[in-house]
Design a protein around this motif. Structure first.
Motif, short mmCIF file in Angstrom:
data_model
loop_
_atom_site.label_atom_id
_atom_site.label_comp_id
_atom_site.label_asym_id
_atom_site.label_seq_id
_atom_site.Cartn_x
_atom_site.Cartn_y
_atom_site.Cartn_z
N PRO A 49 0.82 -1.22 0.00
CA PRO A 49 0.00 0.00 0.00
C PRO A 49 0.85 1.26 0.00
CG PRO A 49 -0.03 -1.03 2.17
CD PRO A 49 0.74 -1.95 1.28
N LEU A 50 0.33 2.29 -0.70
CA LEU A 50 1.03 3.55 -0.84
C LEU A 50 0.08 4.71 -0.56
CD1 LEU A 50 2.93 2.93 -4.21
CD2 LEU A 50 3.94 2.87 -1.92
N ALA A 53 1.00 10.83 -1.60
CA ALA A 53 2.31 11.48 -1.73
C ALA A 53 3.37 10.49 -2.21
CB ALA A 53 2.73 12.09 -0.39
N GLN A 54 3.31 9.25 -1.71
CA GLN A 54 4.29 8.24 -2.13
C GLN A 54 4.11 7.90 -3.61
OE1 GLN A 54 3.22 5.34 0.88
NE2 GLN A 54 5.13 5.69 2.01
N VAL A 55 2.86 7.79 -4.06
CA VAL A 55 2.61 7.52 -5.48
C VAL A 55 3.17 8.65 -6.33
CG1 VAL A 55 0.83 7.27 -7.25
CG2 VAL A 55 0.58 6.08 -5.06
N ALA A 56 2.93 9.88 -5.90
CA ALA A 56 3.43 11.03 -6.65
C ALA A 56 4.95 11.03 -6.70
CB ALA A 56 2.91 12.32 -6.03
N ARG A 57 5.58 10.73 -5.57
CA ARG A 57 7.03 10.76 -5.51
C ARG A 57 7.65 9.68 -6.40
NH1 ARG A 57 7.32 11.13 -0.53
NH2 ARG A 57 7.54 8.95 0.10
N ARG A 84 -4.10 4.11 7.50
CA ARG A 84 -3.30 5.33 7.39
C ARG A 84 -1.85 5.02 7.69
NH1 ARG A 84 -7.10 9.47 7.16
NH2 ARG A 84 -5.41 11.01 7.17
N SER A 85 -0.96 5.84 7.15
CA SER A 85 0.47 5.66 7.34
C SER A 85 0.86 5.96 8.78
CB SER A 85 1.26 6.56 6.39
OG SER A 85 0.96 7.92 6.65
N ARG A 86 1.98 5.36 9.21
CA ARG A 86 2.48 5.58 10.56
C ARG A 86 3.98 5.81 10.52
NH1 ARG A 86 -0.44 0.73 14.11
NH2 ARG A 86 -2.60 1.38 13.73
N GLY A 87 4.46 6.54 11.48
CA GLY A 87 5.90 6.70 11.64
C GLY A 87 6.50 7.89 10.91
#
Length: 420
Positions: A49-50, A53-57, A84-87
């Motif tokens: 999973p992404l 922002a990660q997909v864009a990057r 949701r993302s963590r860390g």
């Protein structure tokens, strides 16, 4: 610009003087959106999973473009939100992954003794499987069993059969797509009759791929087993029958007629390859497959009931006659490996099948024999995938075909409409 974009935006033509011109067609918004959706979907499938922002990057697309693509993919139920993302520093972000329920596949392994089948979601997770004794009295009974086991699997998984995107079936023999039958499968009665392929498709009622069982085992080894990260290897299956699959330069090789690897017909062993009885199954298969091992054991005085399995078990207990049979089998397999090695130069030969998996008894004499036969030799090892190799390969090629269809549902329709 990717290949899809170039193919749609550049159209070659020839003017009256024979000079080549290239006309440029501007991409429409719907066309570009379709291309972006497909790119985002492929990326999420491979690395999800992404977050947005990660997909864009990773993709190089702008965040607004990624947001638009994700909105379309969510509407088409091809991706889903998965927490949701963590860390990371700052607020957490929604994560997206491929929607496992976007498609389903069935893989089926049809052999002389067993029919094995599994159903998996589009993400590749196997959710149900069945193993049944094969009903090989006739092609009709076996085809009926294939349809029955596949539909029952779907029911166990809670999936309507109409949701199954693709099925893949592996069996002995060579698939003839022109005439719709499987040739060179003497261990499955009636399997070579014309119309077999259409009969199976009628039973399954979905898109079906047919493939040689040993080829599927090699594909499973390339994905999950000893063939991972290797460009050149061979998979040698020895059981009820004998077959070889070839991966060369990272690709499965079938040959001009799909018969590459049918080493059952090598003129190895005492059987006369010109004898019509041996030509049906092949001289090497008559000698070195399970039935040939049993014949040799009987000729040396071992008492019935016998099977290849009981002979190898007796060898492990120290039975001298059984040990002699095993040594002879190892020598014959080494001769086959020595025959193909100078032509193909594999990095490794992987042994599989009910006989081939007896590595504790076969590997050392095979390697000893190879040292005497040739100045160079490949590594020889036993598959760790066991009985599941063919089934894993069937699921893998079904997933490949299904993902192409599923991933094209929304993006593909937009590309088609925009290009018209």
């Amino acid at each position: 610009m990717d290949a899809l974009s170039r193919g749609l935006l550049e159209r070659p033509s020839v003017d009256g003087g024979g000079l080549r011109e290239v006309s440029i067609t501007a991409g429409t918004p719907s066309l570009l959106r379709a291309i972006n959706e497909r790119s985002v979907l492929e990326l999420i499938h491979r690395r999800g999973p992404l977050s947005r922002a990660q997909v864009a990057r990773v993709s190089g697309l702008s965040k607004p473009t990624v947001s638009l693509a994700l909105s379309g993919l969510l509407d088409a139920r091809l991706v889903r939100e998965v927490g949701r993302s963590r860390g990371d520093r700052g607020p957490s972000a929604l994560l997206y992954e491929l929607n496992p329920a976007a498609g389903w596949v069935v893989g089926i392994d049809v052999g002389r003794n067993w029919v094995r089948a599994a159903i998996a979601d589009i993400a590749g997770r196997v959710v149900a499987r069945r193993d049944e004794r094969a009903r090989v009295s006739s092609a009709r009974s076996l085809i009926g069993q294939i349809g029955s086991i596949a539909h029952r699997l779907a029911g166990e998984a809670g999936v309507e059969w109409s949701q199954v995107t693709h099925a893949a079936l592996g069996s002995p023999g060579v698939f003839d797509p022109v005439h719709g039958y499987v040739a060179m499968a003497p261990n499955l009665p009636g399997w070579g009759r014309h119309g077999l392929v259409e009969a199976v498709r009628e039973q399954l009622g979905t898109n079906v791929t047919f493939e040689n069982d040993v080829n599927l085992a090699a594909l499973a080894e390339r994905a999950h087993g000893l063939g991972r990260n290797l460009a050149n290897f061979a998979f040698l299956s020895v059981g009820t029958g004998i077959g070889l699959a070839l991966v060369i330069d990272g690709q499965l090789r079938r040959g001009a007629h799909g018969a590459a690897g049918e080493i059952a017909y090598l003129p190895i062993g005492p059987a006369d390859p010109r004898d019509p009885a041996n030509r049906r199954r092949g001289a090497f298969e008559e000698t070195a497959a399970a039935a040939g091992i049993v014949r040799q054991a009987k000729a040396l005085g071992m008492r019935s009931p016998l099977s290849a399995e009981t002979i190898f078990s007796a060898a492990r207990r120290g039975n001298r006659t059984a040990m002699k049979v095993v040594q002879t089998e190892a020598a014959r397999l080494a001769l086959a490996i020595a025959t193909i090695t100078p032509v193909l130069d594999p990095e490794i030969v992987i042994l599989g099948g009910g006989v081939g998996r007896n590595g504790d008894l076969l590997l050392e004499p095979i390697e000893r024999e190879l040292r005497q036969l040739m100045p160079f030799k490949p590594r020889v090892a036993v598959s760790a995938l066991g009985d599941d190799a063919v089934l894993q390969g069937a699921v893998a090629i079904a997933l490949e075909a299904a993902r192409e269809r599923v991933f094209a549902r929304r993006p593909g329709r937009q590309v088609h409409e925009a290009a018209e």
